[in-house]
Design an enzyme around this catalytic site. Sequence first.
Site, PDB file in Angstrom:
ATOM      1  CE  LYS A  35      -0.562  -0.028   5.015  1.00  0.00           C
ATOM      2  NZ  LYS A  35      -1.230  -0.763   6.094  1.00  0.00           N
ATOM      3  NE  ARG A 128      -5.823  -0.582  11.696  1.00  0.00           N
ATOM      4  CZ  ARG A 128      -4.845  -0.633  10.797  1.00  0.00           C
ATOM      5  NH1 ARG A 128      -4.097   0.432  10.580  1.00  0.00           N
ATOM      6  NH2 ARG A 128      -4.603  -1.736  10.123  1.00  0.00           N
TER       7      ARG A 128
HETATM    8  C1  PLP Z   1      -0.411  -1.588   6.683  1.00  0.00           C
HETATM    9  C2  PLP Z   1      -0.782  -2.873   7.279  1.00  0.00           C
HETATM   10  C3  PLP Z   1       0.200  -3.849   7.498  1.00  0.00           C
HETATM   11  C4  PLP Z   1       1.660  -3.628   7.202  1.00  0.00           C
HETATM   12  O1  PLP Z   1       2.256  -2.833   8.171  1.00  0.00           O
HETATM   13  P1  PLP Z   1       3.818  -2.487   8.105  1.00  0.00           P
HETATM   14  O2  PLP Z   1       4.074  -1.812   9.392  1.00  0.00           O
HETATM   15  O3  PLP Z   1       4.012  -1.617   6.932  1.00  0.00           O
HETATM   16  O4  PLP Z   1       4.538  -3.784   7.984  1.00  0.00           O
HETATM   17  C5  PLP Z   1      -0.207  -5.058   8.032  1.00  0.00           C
HETATM   18  N1  PLP Z   1      -1.490  -5.291   8.342  1.00  0.00           N
HETATM   19  C6  PLP Z   1      -2.465  -4.383   8.148  1.00  0.00           C
HETATM   20  C7  PLP Z   1      -3.863  -4.716   8.515  1.00  0.00           C
HETATM   21  C8  PLP Z   1      -2.134  -3.137   7.617  1.00  0.00           C
HETATM   22  O5  PLP Z   1      -3.100  -2.224   7.419  1.00  0.00           O
END
Ligand code: PLP
Length: 352
Positions: A35, A128
């Site tokens: 993302k 969250r």
């Molecule tokens: C963005 C996201 C991740 C990845 O997180 P990083 O800290 O970039 O490794 C993993 N799980 C969810 C649900 C996310 O939204």
Amino acid sequence: MFPKVEINLSYIKYNANVLQKKCSASGIEIAAVTKLVRGDLSVVNVICESGIKMIADSRLLNFEKMSEINMEKLLLRIPMLSQIERVVDLVDISLNSEIETIRKISKVSKRKGKTHSIILMIDLGDLREGIIDDSLIDYTISETLKLDNVKILGIGTNLTCFGGVVPSNKNLQKLVTVKRRIESKYNIKLNIISGGNSGSLGLLSDNKMPKEVNQLRLGASILMGIGLNDADIPGLKQNSFNLVVEIIEIMEKPSIPSGEIGLDSFGNKPFFEDLGIRKKVICAIGRQDVSLEDITPFDKGIKMLGMSSDHLILDVTDAVNNYSLGGLISFELSYGGVLSVMTSDYISKTYV
Ligand SMILES: *Cc1c(COP(=O)(O)O)cnc(C)c1O
């Protein structure tokens, strides 16, 4: 074309390789999170070459770009009710917490003759997404088991994001407890325990990861070499993203504005220290592209003075390098900085 962000694909590939080896040695599958780069295909391709089999992203638009990519696809952000048609079309697996959403996934999948897999999210305290309450977890599982064309692949959690809760053996052990209870109560097998994001990697290095955790969703660690609290992860490469901007004015100017001082363009009252006449630079980048707090010049002698929508003002009097009109200045980016510059249409993307 400037400003531009230089994306170092070999660093990203290196990190993907190192993490893939490390995780697979512990029986952990990586879902590589794209993302941050909006599902950039060049990045996805180097990740694919590392042997990682699953791509994860939060946005369907990013998955639309990846229709030719032959990897398993996981939607990270729990789906909107209004987007289920595209969810079923574009991805194989989604993270979920709401039974109403799962019911709609079932209905749409059935009509399309597809089977969609879900990972049920458990909230371990970060507040969250995910279910907190044990009885609601059980209710959601039992209701999902009644549905056609959805498969419960496993359970997962997300930490460090809203509440800043740090992953620990203790909180991840709770996932293991939930998994065992569900498996015995409903006589099913949960194949995946998804133990979080890059912030969970420290547990692996410290041998504190519960062995039942068999998936991590890794973005920042692969792309930027950072983990918990954005700290550098030893053995990985940082600075895969550099911002390069062009100088549009370079002049000697006083350090204090003249005239009555009102508010700046963002409604703040600016403060100035009198350092006499200084050599100042204006660069063609602004807050429409990135926040001042998210960029740091590589030249440690540069002082950042401020930023308006389209202008970045620097003091280069004590700079290490010599600058001139039309010259370039490079910046290191924070996670938020990479997110902004990758999202801005005004910043060109180049690969090095
Ligand atoms: C963005 C996201 C991740 C990845 O997180 P990083 O800290 O970039 O490794 C993993 N799980 C969810 C649900 C996310 O939204």
